[in-house]
Design a protein around this motif. Structure first.
Motif, PDB file in Angstrom:
ATOM      1  N   ARG A 143       0.828  -1.211   0.000  1.00 27.79           N
ATOM      2  CA  ARG A 143       0.000   0.000   0.000  1.00 27.79           C
ATOM      3  C   ARG A 143       0.859   1.257   0.000  1.00 27.79           C
ATOM      4  N   ALA A 144       1.898   1.261   0.826  1.00 28.70           N
ATOM      5  CA  ALA A 144       2.754   2.441   0.911  1.00 28.70           C
ATOM      6  C   ALA A 144       3.548   2.664  -0.369  1.00 28.70           C
ATOM      7  N   SER A 145       3.838   1.598  -1.105  1.00 24.53           N
ATOM      8  CA  SER A 145       4.584   1.741  -2.359  1.00 24.53           C
ATOM      9  C   SER A 145       3.783   2.500  -3.406  1.00 24.53           C
ATOM     10  N   TRP A 146       2.445   2.456  -3.300  1.00 23.14           N
ATOM     11  CA  TRP A 146       1.630   3.233  -4.242  1.00 23.14           C
ATOM     12  C   TRP A 146       1.872   4.726  -4.081  1.00 23.14           C
ATOM     13  N   VAL A 147       2.227   5.155  -2.874  1.00 23.57           N
ATOM     14  CA  VAL A 147       2.540   6.572  -2.658  1.00 23.57           C
ATOM     15  C   VAL A 147       3.735   6.970  -3.515  1.00 23.57           C
ATOM     16  N   TRP A 148       4.762   6.115  -3.530  1.00 22.34           N
ATOM     17  CA  TRP A 148       5.963   6.420  -4.308  1.00 22.34           C
ATOM     18  C   TRP A 148       5.696   6.331  -5.808  1.00 22.34           C
ATOM     19  N   THR A 149       4.861   5.373  -6.193  1.00 24.19           N
ATOM     20  CA  THR A 149       4.470   5.302  -7.606  1.00 24.19           C
ATOM     21  C   THR A 149       3.800   6.602  -8.034  1.00 24.19           C
ATOM     22  N   ALA A 150       2.944   7.137  -7.156  1.00 24.74           N
ATOM     23  CA  ALA A 150       2.237   8.378  -7.469  1.00 24.74           C
ATOM     24  C   ALA A 150       3.198   9.547  -7.647  1.00 24.74           C
ATOM     25  N   THR A 151       4.310   9.572  -6.889  1.00 22.16           N
ATOM     26  CA  THR A 151       5.250  10.686  -7.039  1.00 22.16           C
ATOM     27  C   THR A 151       5.849  10.711  -8.438  1.00 22.16           C
ATOM     28  N   TYR A 152       6.171   9.540  -8.978  1.00 24.33           N
ATOM     29  CA  TYR A 152       6.743   9.486 -10.330  1.00 24.33           C
ATOM     30  C   TYR A 152       5.706   9.883 -11.380  1.00 24.33           C
ATOM     31  N   LEU A 153       4.460   9.498 -11.158  1.00 23.01           N
ATOM     32  CA  LEU A 153       3.408   9.866 -12.106  1.00 23.01           C
ATOM     33  C   LEU A 153       3.141  11.369 -12.072  1.00 23.01           C
ATOM     34  N   VAL A 154       3.198  11.960 -10.875  1.00 23.26           N
ATOM     35  CA  VAL A 154       3.014  13.418 -10.756  1.00 23.26           C
ATOM     36  C   VAL A 154       4.123  14.138 -11.513  1.00 23.26           C
ATOM     37  N   ARG A 155       5.364  13.685 -11.332  1.00 24.63           N
ATOM     38  CA  ARG A 155       6.468  14.323 -12.047  1.00 24.63           C
ATOM     39  C   ARG A 155       6.282  14.213 -13.556  1.00 24.63           C
ATOM     40  N   LEU A 156       5.876  13.033 -14.014  1.00 18.21           N
ATOM     41  CA  LEU A 156       5.670  12.859 -15.456  1.00 18.21           C
ATOM     42  C   LEU A 156       4.581  13.792 -15.969  1.00 18.21           C
ATOM     43  N   ALA A 157       3.509  13.933 -15.199  1.00 15.20           N
ATOM     44  CA  ALA A 157       2.401  14.795 -15.620  1.00 15.20           C
ATOM     45  C   ALA A 157       2.842  16.247 -15.762  1.00 15.20           C
ATOM     46  N   VAL A 158       3.854  16.644 -14.993  1.00 12.63           N
ATOM     47  CA  VAL A 158       4.369  18.010 -15.074  1.00 12.63           C
ATOM     48  C   VAL A 158       5.503  18.115 -16.089  1.00 12.63           C
ATOM     49  N   PHE A 159       6.451  17.176 -16.020  1.00 14.87           N
ATOM     50  CA  PHE A 159       7.643  17.266 -16.863  1.00 14.87           C
ATOM     51  C   PHE A 159       7.350  17.120 -18.355  1.00 14.87           C
ATOM     52  N   VAL A 160       6.507  16.162 -18.715  1.00 11.85           N
ATOM     53  CA  VAL A 160       6.318  15.849 -20.138  1.00 11.85           C
ATOM     54  C   VAL A 160       5.791  17.047 -20.928  1.00 11.85           C
ATOM     55  N   PRO A 161       4.706  17.734 -20.490  1.00  9.89           N
ATOM     56  CA  PRO A 161       4.256  18.905 -21.260  1.00  9.89           C
ATOM     57  C   PRO A 161       5.310  20.006 -21.344  1.00  9.89           C
ATOM     58  N   LEU A 162       6.044  20.226 -20.248  1.00  9.61           N
ATOM     59  CA  LEU A 162       7.080  21.266 -20.249  1.00  9.61           C
ATOM     60  C   LEU A 162       8.217  20.887 -21.184  1.00  9.61           C
ATOM     61  N   TYR A 163       8.580  19.622 -21.177  1.00  5.42           N
ATOM     62  CA  TYR A 163       9.658  19.161 -22.063  1.00  5.42           C
ATOM     63  C   TYR A 163       9.249  19.292 -23.525  1.00  5.42           C
ATOM     64  N   LEU A 164       8.049  18.855 -23.842  1.00  3.65           N
ATOM     65  CA  LEU A 164       7.594  18.885 -25.233  1.00  3.65           C
ATOM     66  C   LEU A 164       7.461  20.309 -25.757  1.00  3.65           C
ATOM     67  N   SER A 165       7.197  21.262 -24.849  1.00 12.80           N
ATOM     68  CA  SER A 165       7.072  22.661 -25.282  1.00 12.80           C
ATOM     69  C   SER A 165       8.373  23.436 -25.125  1.00 12.80           C
ATOM     70  N   GLY A 166       9.444  22.759 -24.699  1.00 15.81           N
ATOM     71  CA  GLY A 166      10.756  23.392 -24.621  1.00 15.81           C
ATOM     72  C   GLY A 166      10.881  24.461 -23.549  1.00 15.81           C
ATOM     73  N   GLN A 167      10.163  24.315 -22.450  1.00 11.49           N
ATOM     74  CA  GLN A 167      10.182  25.307 -21.378  1.00 11.49           C
ATOM     75  C   GLN A 167      11.338  25.003 -20.410  1.00 11.49           C
ATOM     76  N   VAL A 168      12.524  25.493 -20.725  1.00  8.91           N
ATOM     77  CA  VAL A 168      13.722  25.145 -19.960  1.00  8.91           C
ATOM     78  C   VAL A 168      13.635  25.627 -18.519  1.00  8.91           C
ATOM     79  N   LEU A 169      13.339  26.907 -18.318  1.00  3.26           N
ATOM     80  CA  LEU A 169      13.290  27.445 -16.961  1.00  3.26           C
ATOM     81  C   LEU A 169      12.163  26.809 -16.143  1.00  3.26           C
ATOM     82  N   ALA A 170      11.049  26.565 -16.785  1.00  3.07           N
ATOM     83  CA  ALA A 170       9.945  25.914 -16.084  1.00  3.07           C
ATOM     84  C   ALA A 170      10.332  24.493 -15.678  1.00  3.07           C
ATOM     85  N   LEU A 171      11.125  23.818 -16.517  1.00  8.15           N
ATOM     86  CA  LEU A 171      11.604  22.477 -16.173  1.00  8.15           C
ATOM     87  C   LEU A 171      12.507  22.516 -14.945  1.00  8.15           C
TER      88      LEU A 171
END
Length: 244
Positions: free
Chosen positions: A169-197
């Motif tokens: 159960r506790a491992s799902w918390v850590w899984t969620a952290t990686y998914l949160v980062r992906l949800a933020v990083f991927v759009p910023l990366y694809l749009s080339g937002q260096v400072l926002a990254l």
């Protein structure tokens, strides 16, 4: 996750008439460990944000010069590695951190795109989310693997149903952290937002690690039944049976 946590020397395997793998001494309360104490995390996470910050500073001060950013990141990465070695971190862990900075710099230089300095971060978070999810599904939750290694338990924790369920159960918390980062990083990366990254990398590194340590500890603790002796003392369901 940084610093070297104190390791338990482990206990001898119980005899066939014992259910508890390693009980506290009579009259002695079980030690109330927390995940933050066992795994550390904040120091290493803060160290990991310094090369990206240096990359952004070099990139800006050089007039959006890729070489300025890469040079600054490599210099700070090397300095962080030196400090970590001096304070006693394991050389392998230090070299892996420095290698990650070097690979990120190489990718950015080869493509000529500043945002590609963060590509390895995007890919590593995707791989981590997948690895943690698979570990839960196959009933080898990575949180249990990590804590078991720190405590010198090997796989004894898996023979405690309550611990195994709690780690899952506790491992799902850590899984969620990686998914949160992906949800933020991927759009910023694809749009080339260096400072926002860079901002996202800092905001979603040590603060998120600290939150995950606290929340996963709450989930794990609440998953254990009343009277359970704690992480250091697995209650073996069947001492003679191999881990499942």
């Amino acid at each position: 996750m940084g610093g070297i946590p104190e390791r338990d020397s482990g206990q001898a395997a119980p005899g066939p008439d014992q259910r508890v793998g390693a009980e506290p001494a009579p009259g002695e309360p079980a030690r109330a460990d927390s995940l933050a104490e066992l795994l550390g995390g904040r120091g290493g996470a803060i160290d990991a944000t310094l090369p990206p910050l240096a990359f952004a500073a070099g990139w800006l001060l050089g007039g959006e010069s890729l070489w300025g950013g890469v040079g600054a990141a490599l210099a700070v990465g090397a300095a962080v590695a030196g400090v970590r070695l001096f304070r006693g971190d394991r050389p392998r862990s230090v070299l892996i951190g420095l290698l990650a900075v070097c690979v990120a710099a190489l990718i950015a230089v080869r493509t000529g795109r500043a945002e590609d300095f963060f590509l390895i971060q995007v890919l590593s978070n995707a791989a981590s989310a997948l690895a943690w999810t698979v570990s839960i599904v196959v009933r080898w939750p990575l949180l249990g693997v990590l804590v078991g290694a720190v405590l010198g338990q090997r796989t004894r924790w898996r023979r405690d149903r309550a611990l195994r369920r709690g780690y899952g159960r506790a491992s799902w918390v850590w899984t969620a952290t990686y998914l949160v980062r992906l949800a933020v990083f991927v759009p910023l990366y694809l749009s080339g937002q260096v400072l926002a990254l860079v901002v996202a990398r800092v905001a979603l590194t040590w603060p998120l690690v600290a939150a995950a340590l606290a929340l996963s500890w709450v989930v794990l603790r609440r998953s254990l039944p009343a009277g359970h002796p704690g992480l250091r003392h697995p209650v073996l369901d069947d001492p003679a049976a191999p881990p499942r």
